[in-house]
Write an enzyme that holds these catalytic residues in place. Structure first.
Site, mmCIF file in Angstrom:
data_model
loop_
_atom_site.group_PDB
_atom_site.id
_atom_site.type_symbol
_atom_site.label_atom_id
_atom_site.label_comp_id
_atom_site.label_asym_id
_atom_site.label_seq_id
_atom_site.Cartn_x
_atom_site.Cartn_y
_atom_site.Cartn_z
ATOM 1 N N ARG A 1 1.386 -1.322 0.203
ATOM 2 C CA ARG A 1 -0.151 -0.307 0.145
ATOM 3 C C ARG A 1 0.914 1.079 -0.291
ATOM 4 O O ARG A 1 2.153 1.034 -0.452
ATOM 5 C CB ARG A 1 -0.923 0.127 0.775
ATOM 6 C CG ARG A 1 -1.085 -0.760 2.255
ATOM 7 C CD ARG A 1 0.077 -0.496 3.434
ATOM 8 N NE ARG A 1 0.886 1.284 3.506
ATOM 9 C CZ ARG A 1 1.320 2.039 3.309
ATOM 10 N NH1 ARG A 1 2.541 1.521 3.220
ATOM 11 N NH2 ARG A 1 1.090 2.986 4.008
ATOM 12 N N GLY A 2 -0.036 2.016 0.264
ATOM 13 C CA GLY A 2 1.111 3.649 -0.350
ATOM 14 C C GLY A 2 1.413 4.307 -2.522
ATOM 15 O O GLY A 2 1.313 3.060 -2.640
ATOM 16 N N ARG B 1 -7.240 -0.707 -6.388
ATOM 17 C CA ARG B 1 -7.036 0.338 -5.695
ATOM 18 C C ARG B 1 -6.960 1.676 -6.298
ATOM 19 O O ARG B 1 -7.077 2.536 -7.719
ATOM 20 C CB ARG B 1 -6.146 0.486 -5.272
ATOM 21 C CG ARG B 1 -5.924 -0.749 -4.156
ATOM 22 C CD ARG B 1 -6.175 -1.271 -2.978
ATOM 23 N NE ARG B 1 -6.910 0.611 -2.667
ATOM 24 C CZ ARG B 1 -5.856 0.778 -1.058
ATOM 25 N NH1 ARG B 1 -4.250 0.167 -0.972
ATOM 26 N NH2 ARG B 1 -5.849 2.048 -0.182
ATOM 27 N N GLN C 1 -1.891 1.874 9.873
ATOM 28 C CA GLN C 1 -0.284 2.356 8.783
ATOM 29 C C GLN C 1 0.309 3.027 10.064
ATOM 30 O O GLN C 1 1.681 2.737 9.787
ATOM 31 C CB GLN C 1 -1.044 2.742 8.054
ATOM 32 C CG GLN C 1 -1.758 1.873 7.050
ATOM 33 C CD GLN C 1 -2.937 2.302 7.483
ATOM 34 O OE1 GLN C 1 -3.455 2.438 7.855
ATOM 35 N NE2 GLN C 1 -3.662 2.487 5.889
ATOM 36 N N ASP D 1 -2.679 10.482 -2.199
ATOM 37 C CA ASP D 1 -2.853 9.578 -2.944
ATOM 38 C C ASP D 1 -3.294 10.016 -4.337
ATOM 39 O O ASP D 1 -3.256 9.082 -5.429
ATOM 40 C CB ASP D 1 -3.841 8.399 -2.208
ATOM 41 C CG ASP D 1 -3.706 7.664 -0.942
ATOM 42 O OD1 ASP D 1 -3.205 6.066 -1.858
ATOM 43 O OD2 ASP D 1 -3.033 7.579 -0.158
ATOM 44 N N ASN E 1 -5.977 11.748 0.675
ATOM 45 C CA ASN E 1 -4.442 11.010 0.951
ATOM 46 C C ASN E 1 -5.687 10.291 2.472
ATOM 47 O O ASN E 1 -7.010 10.856 2.222
ATOM 48 C CB ASN E 1 -4.159 11.763 2.209
ATOM 49 C CG ASN E 1 -2.766 11.603 2.846
ATOM 50 O OD1 ASN E 1 -2.294 10.373 1.616
ATOM 51 N ND2 ASN E 1 -2.453 11.513 3.665
ATOM 52 N N LYS E 2 -5.284 9.243 2.741
ATOM 53 C CA LYS E 2 -5.331 8.842 4.369
ATOM 54 C C LYS E 2 -6.858 9.348 5.213
ATOM 55 O O LYS E 2 -6.471 10.481 5.316
ATOM 56 C CB LYS E 2 -4.376 8.341 4.493
ATOM 57 C CG LYS E 2 -4.647 7.330 5.673
ATOM 58 C CD LYS E 2 -5.645 5.838 5.609
ATOM 59 C CE LYS E 2 -4.659 5.343 4.536
ATOM 60 N NZ LYS E 2 -5.849 4.438 3.559
#
Length: 350
Positions: free
Chosen positions: A53-54, A90, A192, A233, A243-244
């Site tokens: 991920r990332g 994703r 995370q 992202d 983003n997250k």
């Protein structure tokens, strides 16, 4: 700047010559397990399941998935079908589609050549590490000696080809002796920050303190934080940032407390085709990820859950966007266009 090699030991993506080997980030920090992907379907599944991920790491992984797809497919149509499967894994992380588009350009109109594609995947990986080091140097120049920083999710070597985006800035600033403290939010529901960022920094000998996500504003009020440093992202053409989940809350709290917000992302994350954050697809995941933790139910039976993986931070709350081609303060359409038009090797100091 001091050398940072001593604080860069983690690598999550390795190509064996026959298969792609991924450090299974679902198992960290308890176990260091490698998942071997021998075909493109396994790569797509690994991306969807968050083995990797990332955004930058997803793009690199997808490039290697395209190599495996070329070995499997009997014709161009079959290869494209494999790429479509990878791209669906994703949808929010624009680096995935960026990587597959780059592999398509290298393949041209002919039957894809696995060896030629492998060389391109290696180049994508190497370029990412080099870009991260440039971003680290550019971003660290904004951080005054004696600063405290807060980061969210994981943006280090586990989320990239190596060194990291936001964590690359933190690594560089730490090596230069500029940081008095580093805090990481736990980052529910996948944790995370707790599982990955804390593990990675400890592995590289960098001191870090973990906080509950809900403690961030109180930490800022204490004066312990000068910069919130996060990755992205996707960055829209107007500078809005996906983003997250939790990044938007941090941005609002940071602005209220006079804390700077730095977004660190490679140019491959900037999406000129997406006008604003309102146009970014936000991925939702299984509610059970929120209702349970570590396989154990933590919410009352019968409760539902809303589980977006990302949120959108308006460009107006971003103090500086750092890329490998330079930094832009208070990003907007003009600033994003300027970064996208800059030569790849151009580095701008603040």
């Amino acid at each position: 700047m001091a050398a940072t090699d001593d604080h860069d030991t983690v690598r999550a993506i390795r190509w064996s010559g026959e298969a792609l080997e991924l450090l299974d980030q679902r198992e960290l920090p308890a176990r260091e397990t490698t998942l071997t992907c021998a075909d493109s379907a396994a790569v797509a599944d690994a991306i969807a399941a968050m083995v990797v991920r990332g955004a930058p790491a997803i793009g690199i992984t997808a490039a290697w998935g395209a190599v495996l797809a070329a070995r499997e497919a009997s014709d161009r149509t079959g290869w494209e079908a494999h790429l479509a499967h990878l791209e669906a894994a994703r949808p929010t992380a624009v680096n995935l589609a960026w990587a597959t588009a780059r592999m398509r350009r290298v393949a041209g109109e002919e039957q894809p050549d696995p060896e030629r594609l492998a060389a391109e995947a290696e180049a994508i990986h190497a370029e990412d590490v080099a870009a991260n080091r440039r971003m680290g140097a550019i971003g660290a120049e904004y951080i005054q000696p004696g600063s405290g920083v807060l980061t969210h999710c994981n943006t280090g070597s586990l989320a990239t080809g190596g060194f990291g985006t936001a964590l690359g800035v933190i690594r560089t600033a730490h090596a230069a002796g500029r940081l008095r403290s580093i805090h990481a939010g736990e980052t529910r529901p996948w944790l995370q920050g707790a599982r990955l960022t804390a593990w990675e920094l400890v592995a590289d000998g960098i001191p870090v303190e973990l906080i509950a996500d809900g403690a961030a504003a109180f930490l800022m009020a204490s004066g312990a934080v000068n910069w919130v440093i996060v990755g992205a992202d996707r960055v829209a053409a107007n500078g809005d940032v996906a983003n997250k989940i939790g990044t938007y809350s941090l941005a609002v709290a940071a602005r209220h407390h006079g804390v700077g917000l730095m977004v660190v992302a490679p140019r491959s994350t900037l999406d000129a085709a997406t006008p604003s954050g309102a146009d970014i697809p936000v991925e939702g995941r299984d509610p059970e990820e929120l209702l349970a933790c570590g396989g154990h139910r933590i919410a009352a039976e019968g409760a539902g859950a809303w589980n977006p993986v990302f949120d959108i931070t308006p460009a107006s709350l971003v103090d500086v966007l750092v890329t490998e081609a330079g930094a832009v303060e208070r990003p907007d359409n003009e600033g994003i266009a300027r970064i996208l038009a800059a030569p790849a090797s151009e580095e701008k100091s603040p």
